[in-house]
Design an enzyme around this catalytic site. Structure first.
Site, PDB file in Angstrom:
ATOM      1  N   GLU A   1      17.789  30.080  36.622  1.00  0.00           N
ATOM      2  CA  GLU A   1      19.226  29.965  36.847  1.00  0.00           C
ATOM      3  C   GLU A   1      19.915  31.299  36.598  1.00  0.00           C
ATOM      4  O   GLU A   1      19.736  31.878  35.525  1.00  0.00           O
ATOM      5  CB  GLU A   1      19.803  28.867  35.947  1.00  0.00           C
ATOM      6  CG  GLU A   1      19.224  27.507  36.279  1.00  0.00           C
ATOM      7  CD  GLU A   1      19.790  26.362  35.455  1.00  0.00           C
ATOM      8  OE1 GLU A   1      20.606  26.616  34.540  1.00  0.00           O
ATOM      9  OE2 GLU A   1      19.415  25.212  35.723  1.00  0.00           O
TER      10      GLU A   1
ATOM     11  N   ALA B   1      18.532  16.951  35.007  1.00  0.00           N
ATOM     12  CA  ALA B   1      17.844  17.099  33.712  1.00  0.00           C
ATOM     13  C   ALA B   1      17.558  18.577  33.447  1.00  0.00           C
ATOM     14  O   ALA B   1      18.385  19.279  32.870  1.00  0.00           O
ATOM     15  CB  ALA B   1      16.567  16.273  33.701  1.00  0.00           C
TER      16      ALA B   1
ATOM     17  N   ASP C   1      21.272  19.914  40.234  1.00  0.00           N
ATOM     18  CA  ASP C   1      22.224  20.610  39.369  1.00  0.00           C
ATOM     19  C   ASP C   1      21.501  21.631  38.497  1.00  0.00           C
ATOM     20  O   ASP C   1      22.142  22.449  37.849  1.00  0.00           O
ATOM     21  CB  ASP C   1      22.958  19.594  38.477  1.00  0.00           C
ATOM     22  CG  ASP C   1      24.016  20.240  37.611  1.00  0.00           C
ATOM     23  OD1 ASP C   1      24.877  20.956  38.167  1.00  0.00           O
ATOM     24  OD2 ASP C   1      24.001  20.035  36.379  1.00  0.00           O
TER      25      ASP C   1
ATOM     26  N   ASP D   1       9.307   5.409  31.612  1.00  0.00           N
ATOM     27  CA  ASP D   1       9.434   6.203  30.405  1.00  0.00           C
ATOM     28  C   ASP D   1       8.156   6.007  29.589  1.00  0.00           C
ATOM     29  O   ASP D   1       7.507   4.961  29.691  1.00  0.00           O
ATOM     30  CB  ASP D   1      10.659   5.773  29.593  1.00  0.00           C
ATOM     31  CG  ASP D   1      11.124   6.852  28.614  1.00  0.00           C
ATOM     32  OD1 ASP D   1      12.264   7.329  28.762  1.00  0.00           O
ATOM     33  OD2 ASP D   1      10.355   7.217  27.707  1.00  0.00           O
TER      34      ASP D   1
ATOM     35  N   HIS E   1      24.595  23.785  37.585  1.00  0.00           N
ATOM     36  CA  HIS E   1      24.345  23.299  36.228  1.00  0.00           C
ATOM     37  C   HIS E   1      25.663  22.928  35.525  1.00  0.00           C
ATOM     38  O   HIS E   1      25.982  23.431  34.446  1.00  0.00           O
ATOM     39  CB  HIS E   1      23.588  24.335  35.407  1.00  0.00           C
ATOM     40  CG  HIS E   1      22.820  23.733  34.262  1.00  0.00           C
ATOM     41  ND1 HIS E   1      21.627  24.239  33.789  1.00  0.00           N
ATOM     42  CD2 HIS E   1      23.070  22.645  33.485  1.00  0.00           C
ATOM     43  CE1 HIS E   1      21.194  23.511  32.781  1.00  0.00           C
ATOM     44  NE2 HIS E   1      22.060  22.533  32.576  1.00  0.00           N
TER      45      HIS E   1
ATOM     46  N   ILE F   1      21.211   8.885  28.839  1.00  0.00           N
ATOM     47  CA  ILE F   1      21.748   9.265  30.151  1.00  0.00           C
ATOM     48  C   ILE F   1      21.130   8.413  31.247  1.00  0.00           C
ATOM     49  O   ILE F   1      21.823   7.918  32.141  1.00  0.00           O
ATOM     50  CB  ILE F   1      21.517  10.760  30.421  1.00  0.00           C
ATOM     51  CG1 ILE F   1      22.288  11.603  29.397  1.00  0.00           C
ATOM     52  CG2 ILE F   1      21.964  11.116  31.837  1.00  0.00           C
ATOM     53  CD1 ILE F   1      22.002  13.092  29.478  1.00  0.00           C
TER      54      ILE F   1
ATOM     55  N   ALA G   1      27.133  18.621  32.407  1.00  0.00           N
ATOM     56  CA  ALA G   1      27.669  18.335  31.072  1.00  0.00           C
ATOM     57  C   ALA G   1      29.109  18.791  30.891  1.00  0.00           C
ATOM     58  O   ALA G   1      29.715  18.512  29.854  1.00  0.00           O
ATOM     59  CB  ALA G   1      26.797  19.006  30.012  1.00  0.00           C
TER      60      ALA G   1
END
Length: 318
Positions: A260, A230, A255, A170, A278, A151, A281
């Protein structure tokens, strides 16, 4: 074989996949809307559980007498107690790669929306008002990507169309395609200090939880915009509130949240925060791919075939 489905996105656009499962011998139980009380009862004799964002915790799994697989309808498995599943011999699988483009798209959408105040401007015009919003450019700026998986690289690819300079951080060894995408590896502190836009693409675990907090916000430019598609826990929301409310950074697009639905009204109410529920996806295309991959593992279990994409090291059989 009893299969419980608790995620509303499974089969939402593709009912035929559920019909195919039933034709193959699955007894499908859709617990939607999700009820913890109902799940505690139904999980006792279930063989498979197709889960979304619902919590698969140790207390719930302890009630499962026949459960052989928890198939995540998505990628992140931070809502599943992997050790508890492992101790009971329950395989946990996911569906990697199915929503990469969808999440990368929304990350860029949040970036643009925050930079140009698109949601606020839209609401203003629809309310019958007219006003000017002085935004900031995205093209030609520096984008910092934290997490260089599929991603993160997808976001870098999109940044190329905006002629952005791309910095990346990373913990993994650099991959050859990073050079092709124009990603320059730097330290996390260097990325935070140099980026105009910062996009989060790391899993939530003990190493990444709260990785963006007070100290990290102090390193960022006052003109920077942070985006998170993420997991909510990678950003300390209290520190984010302080940074946004004091204009320590320009804005943020979220997001995902620590809880949540979100439970921090002061944060959600800020004008320089753009929010979505969220949904990164969830495109028709991504959901179809995710559903197909999830179904495949349930069918493999039914046939006593090796499972794919196991994330907790347990190989399950009927």
């Amino acid at each position: 074989m009893k299969v419980i489905i608790t995620t509303p996105s499974f089969g939402k656009f593709h009912e035929h996949l559920i019909e195919e499962m039933e034709e193959r011998g699955c007894r499908v139980h859709r617990l939607i809307p999700y009820s913890r009380e109902d799940m505690e009862r139904e999980i006792v004799d279930a063989d498979a559980w197709i889960v979304g964002l619902e919590s698969a915790d140790a207390k719930l799994l302890d009630r499962a007498e026949n459960l052989k697989i928890i198939a995540k309808h998505g990628v992140g498995v931070d809502n599943v107690d992997l050790e508890a599943a492992r101790s009971k011999g329950i395989a946990v699988t996911n569906a990697p790669g199915t929503n990469n483009d969808a999440v990368a798209d929304l990350a860029f959408g949040l970036m643009l929306s925050t930079a140009r105040s698109i949601p606020t401007a839209n609401a203003l015009v629809k309310s019958g008002q007219w006003g000017r919003f002085d935004g900031v450019s995205v093209g030609g700026k520096t984008l910092g990507i934290i997490g260089l998986g599929a991603i993160g690289k997808g976001v870098a690819k999109r940044a190329g169309g905006f002629e952005m300079k791309v910095l990346g951080y990373d913990v993994s060894v650099p991959a050859p395609d990073e050079e092709e995408l124009g990603i320059e590896r730097v330290t996390l502190n260097e990325l935070l200090a140099s980026s105009d836009y910062i996009s989060m693409h790391v899993p939530l675990n003990r190493y990444t939880e709260g990785m963006i907090g007070k100290e990290q916000f102090e390193l960022m430019k006052p003109t920077s915009i942070l985006v998170n598609t993420a997991r909510g826990g990678v950003i300390d929301e209290k520190a984010l509130y302080e940074a946004l409310s004091s204009n320590q950074i320009r804005g943020c697009g979220l997001d995902v949240y620590e809880q949540e639905p979100p439970v921090y009204p002061e944060l959600i109410g800020l004008d320089n925060l753009v929010t979505t529920p969220h949904i990164a996806a969830y495109t028709n295309e991504a959901v179809q791919l995710t559903t197909e991959m999830t179904v495949e593992n349930v069918i493999r279990l039914l046939r006593n075939e090796p499972l794919e994409n196991i994330v907790n090291g347990v190989e399950a059989k009927v």
